[in-house]
Design a protein around this motif. Structure first.
Motif, PDB file in Angstrom:
ATOM      1  N   HIS A 169     -25.805 -33.866  12.733  1.00  0.00           N
ATOM      2  CA  HIS A 169     -24.711 -34.290  13.604  1.00  0.00           C
ATOM      3  C   HIS A 169     -25.139 -34.147  15.065  1.00  0.00           C
ATOM      4  O   HIS A 169     -26.297 -33.854  15.363  1.00  0.00           O
ATOM      5  CB  HIS A 169     -23.443 -33.489  13.316  1.00  0.00           C
ATOM      6  CG  HIS A 169     -23.687 -32.009  13.219  1.00  0.00           C
ATOM      7  ND1 HIS A 169     -23.987 -31.225  14.295  1.00  0.00           N
ATOM      8  CD2 HIS A 169     -23.667 -31.182  12.140  1.00  0.00           C
ATOM      9  CE1 HIS A 169     -24.140 -29.973  13.904  1.00  0.00           C
ATOM     10  NE2 HIS A 169     -23.971 -29.910  12.603  1.00  0.00           N
ATOM     11  N   LYS A 170     -24.213 -34.351  15.961  1.00  0.00           N
ATOM     12  CA  LYS A 170     -24.527 -34.272  17.389  1.00  0.00           C
ATOM     13  C   LYS A 170     -24.724 -32.811  17.805  1.00  0.00           C
ATOM     14  O   LYS A 170     -23.858 -31.971  17.556  1.00  0.00           O
ATOM     15  CB  LYS A 170     -23.413 -34.928  18.210  1.00  0.00           C
ATOM     16  CG  LYS A 170     -23.347 -36.444  18.059  1.00  0.00           C
ATOM     17  CD  LYS A 170     -22.223 -37.028  18.892  1.00  0.00           C
ATOM     18  CE  LYS A 170     -22.291 -38.549  18.948  1.00  0.00           C
ATOM     19  NZ  LYS A 170     -22.138 -39.162  17.610  1.00  0.00           N
ATOM     20  N   GLU A 171     -25.854 -32.557  18.459  1.00  0.00           N
ATOM     21  CA  GLU A 171     -26.185 -31.194  18.840  1.00  0.00           C
ATOM     22  C   GLU A 171     -26.782 -31.167  20.245  1.00  0.00           C
ATOM     23  O   GLU A 171     -27.517 -32.068  20.637  1.00  0.00           O
ATOM     24  CB  GLU A 171     -27.203 -30.592  17.875  1.00  0.00           C
ATOM     25  CG  GLU A 171     -26.738 -30.512  16.434  1.00  0.00           C
ATOM     26  CD  GLU A 171     -27.819 -30.015  15.502  1.00  0.00           C
ATOM     27  OE1 GLU A 171     -27.525 -29.864  14.300  1.00  0.00           O
ATOM     28  OE2 GLU A 171     -28.954 -29.775  15.964  1.00  0.00           O
ATOM     29  N   ILE A 172     -26.462 -30.112  20.983  1.00  0.00           N
ATOM     30  CA  ILE A 172     -27.100 -29.824  22.266  1.00  0.00           C
ATOM     31  C   ILE A 172     -27.771 -28.457  22.139  1.00  0.00           C
ATOM     32  O   ILE A 172     -27.115 -27.458  21.837  1.00  0.00           O
ATOM     33  CB  ILE A 172     -26.091 -29.781  23.431  1.00  0.00           C
ATOM     34  CG1 ILE A 172     -25.380 -31.125  23.596  1.00  0.00           C
ATOM     35  CG2 ILE A 172     -26.800 -29.388  24.737  1.00  0.00           C
ATOM     36  CD1 ILE A 172     -26.244 -32.247  24.134  1.00  0.00           C
ATOM     37  N   HIS A 173     -29.077 -28.427  22.337  1.00  0.00           N
ATOM     38  CA  HIS A 173     -29.848 -27.185  22.275  1.00  0.00           C
ATOM     39  C   HIS A 173     -30.306 -26.839  23.686  1.00  0.00           C
ATOM     40  O   HIS A 173     -30.972 -27.656  24.349  1.00  0.00           O
ATOM     41  CB  HIS A 173     -31.053 -27.350  21.348  1.00  0.00           C
ATOM     42  CG  HIS A 173     -30.670 -27.575  19.917  1.00  0.00           C
ATOM     43  ND1 HIS A 173     -30.655 -26.562  18.987  1.00  0.00           N
ATOM     44  CD2 HIS A 173     -30.280 -28.703  19.269  1.00  0.00           C
ATOM     45  CE1 HIS A 173     -30.272 -27.049  17.823  1.00  0.00           C
ATOM     46  NE2 HIS A 173     -30.037 -28.344  17.965  1.00  0.00           N
ATOM     47  N   ILE A 174     -29.951 -25.637  24.154  1.00  0.00           N
ATOM     48  CA  ILE A 174     -30.192 -25.241  25.543  1.00  0.00           C
ATOM     49  C   ILE A 174     -31.062 -23.992  25.584  1.00  0.00           C
ATOM     50  O   ILE A 174     -30.700 -22.963  25.008  1.00  0.00           O
ATOM     51  CB  ILE A 174     -28.859 -24.944  26.269  1.00  0.00           C
ATOM     52  CG1 ILE A 174     -27.873 -26.102  26.117  1.00  0.00           C
ATOM     53  CG2 ILE A 174     -29.109 -24.636  27.747  1.00  0.00           C
ATOM     54  CD1 ILE A 174     -26.432 -25.730  26.464  1.00  0.00           C
ATOM     55  N   ASN A 175     -32.199 -24.091  26.249  1.00  0.00           N
ATOM     56  CA  ASN A 175     -33.084 -22.936  26.421  1.00  0.00           C
ATOM     57  C   ASN A 175     -33.018 -22.497  27.882  1.00  0.00           C
ATOM     58  O   ASN A 175     -33.378 -23.256  28.782  1.00  0.00           O
ATOM     59  CB  ASN A 175     -34.517 -23.290  26.028  1.00  0.00           C
ATOM     60  CG  ASN A 175     -35.426 -22.084  26.044  1.00  0.00           C
ATOM     61  OD1 ASN A 175     -34.973 -20.944  25.913  1.00  0.00           O
ATOM     62  ND2 ASN A 175     -36.717 -22.326  26.186  1.00  0.00           N
TER      63      ASN A 175
END
Length: 238
Positions: free
Chosen positions: A144-150
């Motif tokens: 699904h729609k995902e935002i991964h933030i480092n």
């Protein structure tokens, strides 16, 4: 086996000395208004002569990069492509390539030539990589729609992924946690990711950027902190 891990950000250097998978030492240095402008050069020199290393692993989070599909082979165009995002300097920067087979993409990125030469002059095995590639390879995504933030010190990189396809990657230098939030929310509006249908995942310096995390939680339903950097455990270096 003694391994030196180096992580370069736009204004910093983080290093680890690892022996047989045990972390013996980890330190961070960041340029500020109070430090010498050449702080990172000096600290890199000190680290490289600390002991005899068997191998060096270098990760660059420097935000001179471009993203291309895997198999793109016009390497001579690398600098020109990067120049659309950042002012790349052929005299001062080395052109590098990192390939991510998991998502069939590749990153052209640049790395300061003076650092590159210092490291290569040691004449021991060295592996260079881009933080975006290593970050992406560490992501366990669904469909699904995902935002991964480092999150870093005054910097963040993030991926927007939809149905296991990379929609967007960016690497930002910002001086305010509010700016982090603005850029993330602005990105959502531009790529059509609805807040309620998108899952957010945070990694790295989540404690250092707690204001960003708490503000993001006010807007989004699904936020999970996957990895929080603590001493001797750095998301990108580990």
């Amino acid at each position: 086996m003694n391994v030196l891990n180096l992580l370069f950000t736009k204004d910093g250097l983080i290093y680890q000395i690892v022996k047989n998978k045990s972390i013996l030492e980890e330190k961070s240095y960041f340029v500020t208004d109070e430090t010498p402008a050449n702080l990172i050069d000096e600290k890199l020199d000190e680290v490289l002569i600390k002991q005899r290393f068997d191998e060096i692993q270098v990760v660059s989070a420097w935000n001179h990069f471009t993203l291309m599909p895997e198999g793109f082979s016009d390497h001579d165009a690398g600098f020109d492509l990067i120049a659309y995002n950042a002012p790349a300097d052929k005299e001062q920067e080395e052109l590098m390539l990192s390939i991510n087979k998991k998502f069939n993409i590749q990153f052209y990125y640049t790395f300061p030539k003076n650092y590159y030469k210092k490291i290569k002059e040691l004449a021991i095995p060295v592996h260079f990589n881009f933080s975006g590639e290593k970050f992406l390879n560490s992501i366990n995504n669904k469909s699904h729609k995902e935002i991964h933030i480092n999150l870093y010190h005054n910097q963040c990189e993030f991926f927007a992924i939809d149905n296991k396809k990379i929609i967007l990657y960016n690497n930002l230098d910002v001086n305010s946690e509010v700016d982090f939030l603005y850029f993330i929310m602005f990105t959502l509006s531009k790529i059509g990711f609805g807040i309620n249908e998108t899952s957010f995942y945070a990694y790295g310096e989540t404690t250092e950027n707690e204001t960003f995390i708490s503000e993001l939680q006010k807007f989004v339903k699904n936020l999970k902190i996957v990895f929080d950097n603590i001493p001797n455990k750095n998301f990108i270096l580990n």
